[in-house]
Design an enzyme around this catalytic site. Structure first.
Site, short mmCIF file in Angstrom:
data_model
loop_
_atom_site.label_atom_id
_atom_site.label_comp_id
_atom_site.label_asym_id
_atom_site.label_seq_id
_atom_site.Cartn_x
_atom_site.Cartn_y
_atom_site.Cartn_z
N HIS A 57 34.27 -0.26 8.35
CA HIS A 57 33.54 -1.26 9.80
C HIS A 57 34.58 -1.70 10.34
O HIS A 57 33.72 -2.55 11.56
CB HIS A 57 32.01 -1.95 8.95
CG HIS A 57 31.32 -1.45 7.87
ND1 HIS A 57 30.17 -0.02 8.08
CD2 HIS A 57 30.57 -1.83 7.16
CE1 HIS A 57 29.70 -0.07 7.33
NE2 HIS A 57 29.81 -0.31 6.53
N HIS A 219 25.89 2.83 7.18
CA HIS A 219 26.39 3.27 6.34
C HIS A 219 26.33 5.04 6.45
O HIS A 219 26.36 5.59 5.32
CB HIS A 219 26.27 3.14 4.36
CG HIS A 219 26.95 1.66 4.53
ND1 HIS A 219 25.90 0.49 4.89
CD2 HIS A 219 28.10 0.66 4.26
CE1 HIS A 219 26.22 -0.27 4.46
NE2 HIS A 219 27.65 -0.39 4.15
#
Length: 333
Positions: A57, A219
């Protein structure tokens, strides 16, 4: 799978090694357990602000370690929560005697492991508070969370709380501010493509050439619905309607707006998105007074965007303008 990697098993440690070599004036990296921390830590008398989550991320969270933001960040494996020993050791490394504030995204593994670390630290006499970010309006629960997922407001909280800690807020005041930020932030995202987790070697999900997913998680969790690809303005309308109506935002509100790339979206397209966001805010009487446009919370190479609005008061805005110097953000210095 085409990626600039050597061995999928070494993606995280080799990336951390690169960060350490690139930014030795700002950060240091501890291995086994892995965490990134301020080069000048600990700061005596300052509340230590820490966060963390799965790798993949970036720049969140490791890119936001430094003056005016985080004291430490704990990167897990790709899309996997960090372990309690990472948070425990990181917190002890940066503790300056004024307590520890943990910023936690609402994913089951993150919540459980940060809670375990906090219990261990409290057992040794450390003062610990937590702020939970659960701002994703797309879903009420997901494959990874009980309740809403934590997404874009996390970055804004790290900026505001990092500034407040730098200015000497005590732990209770800092935690109260953090919860106010969390309560006033709303986000929603979408995907044009999937991403490929290195150790999996194939896309997380399949989207047709003419399909998009609205409300996707960071995700690759399913969103609200999948439909044929629309023009940018229509996509923004699909994201902004639930964001504006959820809090709800109202005429006269001042907001910090983040238009975020999920990793594979160019800046030119993000400005097209921001153009429509600004138009819809103006129509609703909501005034954008600060903005971030770029890649701040990504899902590897996923193409797509997320939009975050934070209803901000005078205190938040004044803290937002505090100088910051981290690998990913540098202004006012």
């Amino acid at each position: 799978m085409k990626k600039l990697i050597n061995d999928p098993a070494n993606v995280v440690p080799e990336s951390l090694e690169g960060m350490a070599k690139a930014h030795p004036d700002l950060i240091k990296v501890h291995f086994n357990p892995n965490f990134v921390y301020r080069a000048d830590a600990p700061r005596p008398g300052k509340v230590a602000v820490i966060s963390g989550g799965g790798s993949g991320h970036e720049p969140m969270h490791v890119g936001f370690v430094g003056y005016g933001m985080l004291d430490a960040a704990c990167p897990g494996a790709v899309f996997t929560s960090p372990t309690p020993d990472q948070m425990y050791e990181a917190a002890k490394m940066v503790h300056g005697g004024a307590g520890i504030l943990m910023i936690v995204k609402n994913y089951a593994g993150d919540v459980m492991n940060f809670d375990m670390a906090a219990d261990l630290l409290r057992g040794e006499g450390f003062e610990v508070e937590s702020v939970l970010i659960a701002d994703d309006v797309a879903v009420e629960s997901s494959l990874y969370s009980q309740g809403r997922r934590g997404t874009g407001t996390t970055v804004l909280a790290e900026k505001i709380l990092g500034a407040a800690a730098e200015r000497g807020y005590d732990l209770k005041r800092l935690a109260a501010l953090g919860r106010r930020v969390a309560e006033n932030g709303r986000s929603m995202g979408m995907a044009l493509t999937s991403c490929t987790v290195p150790h999996v070697g194939k896309p997380t999900f399949e989207l047709g050439e003419d399909e998009m997913e609205i409300g996707i998680g960071i995700h690759g969790e399913p969103g609200r619905y999948r439909e044929p690809l629309k023009k940018a303005d229509e996509i923004v309308e699909r994201l902004m309607e639930p964001i504006l109506n959820d809090l709800p935002f109202k005429a006269g509100d001042r907001v910090i707006c983040m238009v975020n790339s999920m990793g594979g979206t160019p800046l030119s397209e993000l400005y097209i998105v921001y153009r429509k966001v600004a138009e819809l805010c103006e129509k609703a009487g909501v005034r954008i007074v600060r903005n971030l446009i770029g890649a701040y919370i990504t899902s590897l190479e996923m193409a797509g965007t997320s939009i975050t609005l934070l209803r901000a008061d005078d205190e938040m805005l004044e803290l937002w303008d505090h100088p910051v110097k981290t690998p990913a953000l540098r202004w006012g210095m």
